[in-house]
Design an enzyme around this catalytic site. Sequence first.
Site, PDB file in Angstrom:
ATOM      1  N   ASP A  12       1.735 -24.543  11.788  1.00 16.88           N
ATOM      2  CA  ASP A  12       1.737 -25.324  13.024  1.00 16.88           C
ATOM      3  C   ASP A  12       2.674 -26.514  12.872  1.00 16.88           C
ATOM      4  O   ASP A  12       2.957 -26.978  11.762  1.00 16.88           O
ATOM      5  CB  ASP A  12       0.324 -25.820  13.346  1.00 16.88           C
ATOM      6  CG  ASP A  12       0.142 -26.120  14.829  1.00 16.88           C
ATOM      7  OD1 ASP A  12      -0.490 -25.319  15.529  1.00 16.88           O
ATOM      8  OD2 ASP A  12       0.646 -27.161  15.298  1.00 16.88           O
ATOM      9  N   ASP A  14       8.513 -27.244  11.761  1.00 12.48           N
ATOM     10  CA  ASP A  14       9.274 -27.115  13.004  1.00 12.48           C
ATOM     11  C   ASP A  14       9.883 -25.719  13.039  1.00 12.48           C
ATOM     12  O   ASP A  14      10.909 -25.457  12.418  1.00 12.48           O
ATOM     13  CB  ASP A  14      10.361 -28.180  13.076  1.00 12.48           C
ATOM     14  CG  ASP A  14      11.186 -28.098  14.359  1.00 12.48           C
ATOM     15  OD1 ASP A  14      10.891 -27.223  15.204  1.00 12.48           O
ATOM     16  OD2 ASP A  14      12.125 -28.898  14.514  1.00 12.48           O
ATOM     17  N   TYR A  59       9.799 -21.946  32.499  1.00 15.46           N
ATOM     18  CA  TYR A  59       8.771 -21.333  31.652  1.00 15.46           C
ATOM     19  C   TYR A  59       8.856 -19.814  31.719  1.00 15.46           C
ATOM     20  O   TYR A  59       8.854 -19.134  30.688  1.00 15.46           O
ATOM     21  CB  TYR A  59       7.395 -21.807  32.097  1.00 15.46           C
ATOM     22  CG  TYR A  59       6.250 -21.138  31.384  1.00 15.46           C
ATOM     23  CD1 TYR A  59       5.954 -21.449  30.062  1.00 15.46           C
ATOM     24  CD2 TYR A  59       5.475 -20.178  32.025  1.00 15.46           C
ATOM     25  CE1 TYR A  59       4.906 -20.827  29.396  1.00 15.46           C
ATOM     26  CE2 TYR A  59       4.429 -19.559  31.374  1.00 15.46           C
ATOM     27  CZ  TYR A  59       4.143 -19.887  30.064  1.00 15.46           C
ATOM     28  OH  TYR A  59       3.097 -19.264  29.413  1.00 15.46           O
ATOM     29  N   LYS A  88       9.663 -17.076  28.737  1.00 14.80           N
ATOM     30  CA  LYS A  88       8.732 -16.014  28.362  1.00 14.80           C
ATOM     31  C   LYS A  88       9.334 -14.632  28.599  1.00 14.80           C
ATOM     32  O   LYS A  88       9.034 -13.681  27.863  1.00 14.80           O
ATOM     33  CB  LYS A  88       7.419 -16.179  29.124  1.00 14.80           C
ATOM     34  CG  LYS A  88       6.559 -17.319  28.609  1.00 14.80           C
ATOM     35  CD  LYS A  88       6.143 -17.127  27.161  1.00 14.80           C
ATOM     36  CE  LYS A  88       5.119 -18.149  26.708  1.00 14.80           C
ATOM     37  NZ  LYS A  88       4.675 -17.920  25.306  1.00 14.80           N
ATOM     38  N   THR A 110      -8.555 -23.085  28.454  1.00 21.74           N
ATOM     39  CA  THR A 110      -8.452 -24.107  27.412  1.00 21.74           C
ATOM     40  C   THR A 110      -8.835 -25.463  27.994  1.00 21.74           C
ATOM     41  O   THR A 110      -8.791 -25.668  29.208  1.00 21.74           O
ATOM     42  CB  THR A 110      -7.018 -24.205  26.871  1.00 21.74           C
ATOM     43  OG1 THR A 110      -6.152 -24.670  27.924  1.00 21.74           O
ATOM     44  CG2 THR A 110      -6.526 -22.853  26.370  1.00 21.74           C
TER      45      THR A 110
END
Length: 226
Positions: A34, A52, A144, A148, A179
């Site tokens: 992460d 990163d 976005y 994707k 979430t």
Amino acid sequence: MAARTIVITGAFGALGRAVAEAAAVSGARLALIDHAADGPAPEGALKLGGVDLTDAEQAGAAIDAAADRLSGIDALINIAGGFAWETVGGGSSETWYGLYRLNVLTATNASRAAIPHLKRSAGGRIVNVGANAALKVAMGMGAYAASKAGVHALTQSLAEELKGDRVTVNAVLPSIIDTPANRKDMPDADPALWVAPADLAAVMLFLASPEARAVTGALIPVTGRV
């Protein structure tokens, strides 16, 4: 999944945690990567924070460290990514560059680094996270959705590239994931219609399992009741 080694990127986020927890219950060995320096993890998991993944060298070092510490890699689950809502007319090119880096480049760098290790597995797997929004694009989702869609193309291209090496490559295409961040951003919505992280994790872990050997290049919608 017992004795299989799974690397999860974006592992400290809501979906990453759900996938890691489910994988741990199934008996898998885990390496969790992460950008955050630290985060929650199942007992015994190898944590590699502060990475990163938009940097190919950092991605390669983390993947190689995971393979070295866990004696190989059987599956890579690419969850690392980002989201931004912005209209094209009122937006910035930096948003497009940024989401490309967060969504496409992270998966590309991690996959490229993992390929030599996955080829040595009896059944290597790559599972990516695309988006149903890239199939039916709403206002403000241009950058976005385009990023994707790039993940979808990466998935299908890698599937063709690796099908002779017993490595499958697939992607899940969720709608809205339930979430805390999404509940905060959409307080008037009904999260019961969304996709529970545990339900999405179950699909992803099937694709990472030996039983999914006949599935590759698939873009699988996991949309709940949205």
